[in-house]
Design an enzyme around this catalytic site. Structure first.
Site, PDB file in Angstrom:
ATOM      1  N   GLU A  47      -0.682   3.416   7.633  1.00 52.16           N
ATOM      2  CA  GLU A  47      -1.838   3.731   8.494  1.00 52.16           C
ATOM      3  C   GLU A  47      -2.412   2.408   9.038  1.00 52.16           C
ATOM      4  OE1 GLU A  47      -5.435   4.511   6.224  1.00 52.16           O
ATOM      5  OE2 GLU A  47      -6.019   6.117   7.589  1.00 52.16           O
ATOM      6  N   ASN A 110      -7.989   7.716  14.682  1.00 56.63           N
ATOM      7  CA  ASN A 110      -7.077   7.093  13.725  1.00 56.63           C
ATOM      8  C   ASN A 110      -5.768   7.868  13.878  1.00 56.63           C
ATOM      9  OD1 ASN A 110      -5.732   6.054  11.531  1.00 56.63           O
ATOM     10  ND2 ASN A 110      -7.481   6.199  10.138  1.00 56.63           N
ATOM     11  N   LYS A 127      -5.758  11.723  13.009  1.00 51.09           N
ATOM     12  CA  LYS A 127      -6.186  12.038  11.635  1.00 51.09           C
ATOM     13  C   LYS A 127      -7.302  13.087  11.602  1.00 51.09           C
ATOM     14  CE  LYS A 127      -7.580   9.429   7.459  1.00 51.09           C
ATOM     15  NZ  LYS A 127      -7.838   8.052   6.978  1.00 51.09           N
ATOM     16  N   GLU A 146     -14.937   4.924   8.179  1.00 51.19           N
ATOM     17  CA  GLU A 146     -14.078   5.725   9.074  1.00 51.19           C
ATOM     18  C   GLU A 146     -14.881   6.770   9.824  1.00 51.19           C
ATOM     19  OE1 GLU A 146     -10.024   6.846   8.246  1.00 51.19           O
ATOM     20  OE2 GLU A 146     -10.196   5.910   6.274  1.00 51.19           O
ATOM     21  N   CYS A 172      -3.246   9.155   5.432  1.00 51.37           N
ATOM     22  CA  CYS A 172      -4.032   8.740   4.268  1.00 51.37           C
ATOM     23  C   CYS A 172      -4.818   9.857   3.583  1.00 51.37           C
ATOM     24  CB  CYS A 172      -4.938   7.569   4.633  1.00 51.37           C
ATOM     25  SG  CYS A 172      -5.517   6.747   3.130  1.00 51.37           S
ATOM     26  N   ASN A 197      -4.134   3.485   3.462  1.00 46.50           N
ATOM     27  CA  ASN A 197      -4.862   2.285   3.013  1.00 46.50           C
ATOM     28  C   ASN A 197      -5.840   2.801   1.974  1.00 46.50           C
ATOM     29  OD1 ASN A 197      -4.734  -0.328   5.042  1.00 46.50           O
ATOM     30  ND2 ASN A 197      -4.363   1.581   6.154  1.00 46.50           N
TER      31      ASN A 197
HETATM   32  N1  CDT Z   1      -7.753   5.354   4.639  1.00 47.20           N
HETATM   33  C1  CDT Z   1      -8.165   6.348   3.822  1.00 47.20           C
HETATM   34  O1  CDT Z   1      -8.242   7.492   4.244  1.00 47.20           O
HETATM   35  N2  CDT Z   1      -8.526   5.987   2.567  1.00 47.20           N
HETATM   36  C2  CDT Z   1      -9.094   6.907   1.612  1.00 47.20           C
HETATM   37  C3  CDT Z   1      -9.939   6.128   0.673  1.00 47.20           C
HETATM   38  C4  CDT Z   1     -10.742   6.958  -0.222  1.00 47.20           C
HETATM   39  S1  CDT Z   1     -12.206   7.559   0.397  1.00 47.20           S
HETATM   40  C5  CDT Z   1     -13.238   6.256   0.706  1.00 47.20           C
HETATM   41  C6  CDT Z   1      -8.034   7.670   0.822  1.00 47.20           C
HETATM   42  O2  CDT Z   1      -8.157   8.895   0.701  1.00 47.20           O
HETATM   43  O3  CDT Z   1      -7.124   7.053   0.265  1.00 47.20           O
END
Ligand code: CDT
Length: 304
Positions: A47, A110, A127, A146, A172, A197
């Protein structure tokens, strides 16, 4: 015709804020060359793979935010990825920040794209599940903005006929939601690609930090098995701008088994020959949707 697809999960190590797109692209092109040497037909990148994970910072100036987005793809700095695809006859999935002009408005998504071995974009996904928060929360050691910097995807979940099968994309946080996999499986998706990420520290519930790796695999393995599909999950990993990001990129079979997994927190290619027909072992038996699903009693799921 063989339904076996050689897939590469191309994990990236950290991308620092000072690293240019051209530098990140050069690392990815190198991974594509490694992939070619290993007979790979489709490479999956993370991502937001062209820049550092910028939602960790609060910016007051929108121009600073927009600098992390792509106005066109391919653009001058990303063209080498498309050239490599054509030259090597390898497709790729790539996550990036999309700045679009739509309905007379500037939109931020995204996004991921699927590119075939001729360098043509065959699919785009925006996304759906945006995690984090929309306002600056200075108590956090780092932000996860985000919800501030992106709009939720406005095109739902898609499926694309490519690479000899039915392909699906997610990004993600989508992997934590069972609806993601089911929406893809109901469209016949046989292989889902997902870049992530994931900070190891989760400020609202730090008690779960030691479970990040477990939860990552738990949801993707369950989603793969319960929907009888291949899942390729690919991290941006390692210590990026002082923030530890989870690794453990993996290729998961329709049985829910992990077939290959990254062992470093750096740029690393893992590969597996995915037999798309193995989806049938699950879909024609234990999770035969038309025989066993009972959508008439699931109406609560789609009520707001
Ligand atoms: N990039 C992304 O969606 N990361 C989220 C982080 C946790 S929520 C702050 C994930 O679900 O991995």
């Amino acid at each position: 015709m063989s339904r076996k697809l050689m897939v590469g999960a191309a994990q990236l190590g950290p991308i620092e804020r000072t690293e240019s797109r051209s530098q990140a692209v050069a690392r990815m092109v190198d991974l594509m060359h490694q992939a070619k040497a290993r007979g790979v037909q489709l490479v999956v990148f993370p991502e937001l793979a062209l820049t550092t994970f910028f939602p960790r910072w609060y910016f007051e100036d929108q121009a600073e935010v927009d600098a992390f987005f792509e106005r066109e793809l391919p653009g001058p700095e990303t063209q080498p990825l498309f050239d490599a695809a054509r030259e090597l006859d390898i497709g790729f999935y790539l996550g990036y920040g999309e700045l679009a002009q739509e309905d007379g408005k500037t939109r931020h998504f995204n996004t991921s794209i699927l590119v075939d071995g001729s360098g043509r974009i065959v699919g785009k996904y925006r996304k759906v599940h945006l995690p984090g928060h929309a306002e600056h929360e200075p108590w956090r050691p780092f932000q996860h903005l985000e919800k501030r910097y992106f709009e939720p995807g406005n095109q739902g979940f898609g499926a694309w006929q490519a690479f000899g099968g039915t392909m699906g994309m997610a990004l993600c946080n989508d992997r934590r939601w069972p609806e993601t996999y089911r929406m893809l499986a109901l469209q016949g998706v046989e292989l889902m690609m997902l870049g992530y990420n994931t900070p190891i520290h989760y400020p609202p519930v730090p008690e779960h930090d030691h479970l990040q790796g477990f939860h990552n695999h738990l949801c993707m393995q369950a989603g793969a098995y319960q929907n009888g599909m291949w899942v390729v999950g690919v991290a941006k990993a390692g210590k990026e701008e002082g923030c530890d990001l989870l690794g453990q990129s993996c290729i998961i079979g329709p049985t829910g088994e992990i077939m290959a997994m990254a062992s470093t927190m750096e740029d690393e290619l893992i590969t597996y020959e995915c037999d798309l027909d193995r989806t049938r072992e699950i879909r024609e038996n234990i999770f035969n949707f038309s025989l066993h699903r009972r959508p008439e009693v699931y109406d609560l799921i789609t009520k707001a």
